[in-house]
Design an enzyme around this catalytic site. Structure first.
Site, short mmCIF file in Angstrom:
data_model
loop_
_atom_site.label_atom_id
_atom_site.label_comp_id
_atom_site.label_asym_id
_atom_site.label_seq_id
_atom_site.Cartn_x
_atom_site.Cartn_y
_atom_site.Cartn_z
N SER A 201 0.89 -1.27 -0.03
CA SER A 201 -0.06 0.13 -0.08
C SER A 201 0.95 1.36 -0.05
CB SER A 201 -0.83 0.04 1.47
OG SER A 201 -1.60 1.24 1.32
N CYS A 327 -7.51 -0.05 13.29
CA CYS A 327 -8.96 -0.55 13.35
C CYS A 327 -9.55 -1.06 14.30
CB CYS A 327 -8.69 -1.57 12.13
SG CYS A 327 -7.26 -1.43 10.85
C1 PLP Z 1 -2.45 -0.62 6.61
C2 PLP Z 1 -2.65 -2.37 6.57
C3 PLP Z 1 -3.63 -2.82 5.50
C4 PLP Z 1 -4.42 -2.13 4.76
O1 PLP Z 1 -4.05 -1.37 3.98
P1 PLP Z 1 -4.76 0.10 3.35
O2 PLP Z 1 -4.08 0.70 2.27
O3 PLP Z 1 -5.04 0.99 4.58
O4 PLP Z 1 -6.19 -0.46 2.94
C5 PLP Z 1 -3.22 -4.20 5.50
N1 PLP Z 1 -2.37 -4.82 6.00
C6 PLP Z 1 -1.55 -4.30 6.90
C7 PLP Z 1 -0.58 -5.13 7.80
C8 PLP Z 1 -1.66 -2.84 7.19
O5 PLP Z 1 -0.82 -2.45 8.16
#
Ligand code: PLP
Length: 388
Positions: A201, A327
């Site tokens: 991401s 979250c």
């Molecule tokens: C932040 C995160 C995600 C989600 O990514 P987004 O781009 O915010 O949807 C998934 N997995 C992990 C381990 C993360 O830290």
């Protein structure tokens, strides 16, 4: 008032240089990358270059890089797309993941369970690591997919991905890894790790929010996730977010180029923080192991206090950190990750995640530890849980 941000695992600030790379695509170059005219082709060529940069950074082919709206979408696509497609082809119906995954994996796997899949959530040890023989024993002839995160977002544990992937492959299953938390500090070569799918991401590596990648090894065909136009080789419809794509590529390029320097810097401030906290605050414990851990993570339990109250006092002092993950904060459930690594439930609530980044200074750490000492003392005086 001084402000200190220690929540880099929740999101990172956009690097100025990334913004500069994006700016032309937010202003002058506004064509739809799918259009055949010159406006569109200029945008398409930027997307091509970005895809090549990203592929080079992870040692993939350009055609193996699929843009998504972020890590969550990439994870949803990997789980649902592979499960549905490969049950059709192979008749297998078993998915293995771990108890410490991000909710976007856990909930996607549970969704497949509702649709008739068998699911195994592997336990981890007190360091937050999956033991190889635990995976080995869980594998069956029905296992079609194993999904294990590279680095955990709460305690920072880093899994032996190459070895885990080998075990999955030996039994004929595909291997996916959520590498969202790993990309900022771990060199990631998809061929060396031998993973079939990998998610990451933009906003966890000083890039923009709302953009991510699913790497899909050539030859592997998940079901389409977003059904629509011909974008992403027809696999993921939706008008391409050109500025975000350009930003993600620049963020990843800078991350890889500057990784060694940044890792040394980040590790030094993280270790300095832990050393001060351990020597100056009583009744604490550091959660997770220190050996296989990302450099920017510290997770500390302060006994006899509520993490939420501590977060509030720190926030009043201008300090941002997190209890569990963004979250799950706001819920009264203790973190599923801390439970999985065996933190006793009575003290799990007093746990705080501090995550450090390339802009964190020693002065920031001093300010945080001083504020932390005050806040912990104040809360323990008021706490009915205090026993000494
Ligand atoms: C932040 C995160 C995600 C989600 O990514 P987004 O781009 O915010 O949807 C998934 N997995 C992990 C381990 C993360 O830290």
């Amino acid at each position: 008032m001084k402000k200190v941000y220690l929540d880099y695992a929740a999101t990172t600030p956009l690097d100025r240089r990334v913004l500069n790379a994006m700016t032309p695509y937010l202003t002058e170059v506004y064509g739809n990358a799918n259009s055949v005219h010159s406006f569109g082709q200029e945008a398409a060529s930027a997307v091509d270059n970005a895809r090549r940069t990203i592929a080079d950074c992870i040692n993939a082919k350009r055609t193996e890089v699929y843009f998504t709206s972020g890590g969550t979408e990439a994870n949803n696509w990997a789980i649902k797309g592979i499960a549905v497609r490969y049950r059709e082809i192979t008749g297998k119906n078993h998915i293995i993941t771990t108890k410490i995954e991000h909710p976007s994996i856990i909930e996607s796997v549970k969704y497949m369970e509702k649709h008739g899949f068998d699911v195994t959530f592997l336990p981890v040890n007190s360091d937050g690591l999956v033991e190889l023989d635990t995976l080995e024993k869980a594998m069956t002839d029905k296992t079609l997919l194993v999904s294990i995160m590279t680095a955990n977002n709460e305690v920072g544990s880093v899994q032996p991905i190459k070895e885990l992937a080998e075990i999955a492959h030996a039994k004929g299953a595909l291997f996916h890894t959520d590498a969202v938390q790993a990309m900022s500090s771990i060199k990631t070569d998809v061929r060396e790790k031998n993973v079939d799918l990998m998610s990451f991401s933009g906003h966890k590596i000083y890039g923009p929010k709302g953009i991510g990648v699913l790497y899909v090894k050539s030859g592997i065909k998940p079901d389409k996730f977003m059904i629509g136009g011909h974008q992403e080789r027809t696999m993921r419809g939706g008008t391409t977010n050109v500025p975000a794509v350009v930003g993600l590529a620049e963020a990843l390029r800078l991350t890889v180029a500057e990784m060694e320097d940044n890792n040394a810097k980040v590790k030094a401030v993280r270790d300095y923080f832990l050393q001060r906290v351990q020597s100056e605050i009583s009744h604490i414990r550091v959660n997770g192991g220190m050996e296989h851990r990302v450099v920017g993570n510290a997770n500390v339990t302060f006994e006899f206090i509520e993490g939420e109250s501590l977060l509030l006092l720190l926030d009043l002092a201008g300090i941002a950190c997190s209890s569990g993950s963004a979250c799950s904060s706001g819920s009264l459930e203790p973190s599923h990750v801390l439970m999985a690594i065996g933190v006793p439930i009575e003290i799990a609530h007093g746990s705080i995640r501090f995550t450090f980044g390339k802009d964190t200074s020693r002065e920031d750490v001093d300010y945080v530890v001083d504020s932390l000492k005050n806040a912990v003392e104040k809360l323990r005086i008021m706490s009915p849980l205090t026993r000494d």
